[in-house]
Design a protein around this motif. Structure first.
Motif, PDB file in Angstrom:
ATOM      1  N   GLU A  72       0.835  -1.195   0.000  1.00 54.19           N
ATOM      2  CA  GLU A  72       0.000   0.000   0.000  1.00 54.19           C
ATOM      3  C   GLU A  72       0.874   1.251   0.000  1.00 54.19           C
ATOM      4  O   GLU A  72       1.933   1.285   0.607  1.00 54.19           O
ATOM      5  CB  GLU A  72      -0.894   0.007   1.237  1.00 54.19           C
ATOM      6  CG  GLU A  72      -1.858  -1.162   1.307  1.00 54.19           C
ATOM      7  CD  GLU A  72      -2.646  -1.150   2.593  1.00 54.19           C
ATOM      8  OE1 GLU A  72      -2.591  -0.135   3.325  1.00 54.19           O
ATOM      9  OE2 GLU A  72      -3.318  -2.144   2.872  1.00 54.19           O
ATOM     10  N   MET A  73       0.401   2.277  -0.692  1.00 50.23           N
ATOM     11  CA  MET A  73       1.096   3.559  -0.692  1.00 50.23           C
ATOM     12  C   MET A  73       0.799   4.269   0.622  1.00 50.23           C
ATOM     13  O   MET A  73      -0.360   4.340   1.060  1.00 50.23           O
ATOM     14  CB  MET A  73       0.621   4.428  -1.856  1.00 50.23           C
ATOM     15  CG  MET A  73       1.082   3.934  -3.208  1.00 50.23           C
ATOM     16  SD  MET A  73       2.849   4.096  -3.425  1.00 50.23           S
ATOM     17  CE  MET A  73       2.994   5.838  -3.613  1.00 50.23           C
ATOM     18  N   LEU A  74       1.820   4.807   1.256  1.00 43.55           N
ATOM     19  CA  LEU A  74       1.650   5.535   2.507  1.00 43.55           C
ATOM     20  C   LEU A  74       1.524   7.019   2.206  1.00 43.55           C
ATOM     21  O   LEU A  74       2.248   7.564   1.379  1.00 43.55           O
ATOM     22  CB  LEU A  74       2.844   5.298   3.423  1.00 43.55           C
ATOM     23  CG  LEU A  74       3.051   3.861   3.886  1.00 43.55           C
ATOM     24  CD1 LEU A  74       4.318   3.766   4.710  1.00 43.55           C
ATOM     25  CD2 LEU A  74       1.865   3.393   4.695  1.00 43.55           C
ATOM     26  N   LYS A  75       0.610   7.671   2.870  1.00 45.17           N
ATOM     27  CA  LYS A  75       0.442   9.113   2.728  1.00 45.17           C
ATOM     28  C   LYS A  75       1.165   9.772   3.894  1.00 45.17           C
ATOM     29  O   LYS A  75       0.801   9.580   5.048  1.00 45.17           O
ATOM     30  CB  LYS A  75      -1.032   9.472   2.737  1.00 45.17           C
ATOM     31  CG  LYS A  75      -1.805   8.765   1.662  1.00 45.17           C
ATOM     32  CD  LYS A  75      -2.457   9.736   0.787  1.00 45.17           C
ATOM     33  CE  LYS A  75      -3.193   8.934  -0.280  1.00 45.17           C
ATOM     34  NZ  LYS A  75      -3.750   9.721  -1.280  1.00 45.17           N
ATOM     35  N   VAL A  76       2.197  10.547   3.580  1.00 43.73           N
ATOM     36  CA  VAL A  76       3.002  11.203   4.596  1.00 43.73           C
ATOM     37  C   VAL A  76       2.925  12.700   4.365  1.00 43.73           C
ATOM     38  O   VAL A  76       3.019  13.183   3.237  1.00 43.73           O
ATOM     39  CB  VAL A  76       4.469  10.721   4.508  1.00 43.73           C
ATOM     40  CG1 VAL A  76       5.311  11.383   5.574  1.00 43.73           C
ATOM     41  CG2 VAL A  76       4.536   9.214   4.644  1.00 43.73           C
TER      42      VAL A  76
END
Length: 88
Positions: A72-76
């Protein structure tokens, strides 16, 4: 001026260094030596020159050596300079 033209011409005919062209030139592979040769033809390894890698103890580490392509792509949130240099 004639010397400059002669130098350009001499440099232009030099091609890629191969094993057959440079008979008196050892190209090497940038690894460095790990010891020295003796006068009797032997090779003595100097333990001070041998590369040693210090690996930390990884027991209990949650990280894995490979990353799945289905992760999954992490939103930072973007980091600002003030938040980066702030002391806690």
């Amino acid at each position: 001026m004639q010397e400059v033209i002669r130098g350009i011409f001499r440099g232009a005919k030099r091609g890629v260094m191969t094993a057959k062209k440079g008979r008196n030139f050892y190209k090497g592979n940038r690894t460095g030596s790990m010891g020295s040769h003796t006068k009797h033809g032997k090779y003595v390894v100097d333990l001070g020159k041998v590369r040693t890698y210090v690996v930390p103890d990884l027991t209990g580490c949650e990280l894995r050596p490979y990353v799945s392509h289905r992760g999954e792509m992490l939103k930072v949130d973007p980091c600002s300079a003030a938040a980066f240099t702030a002391t806690k």
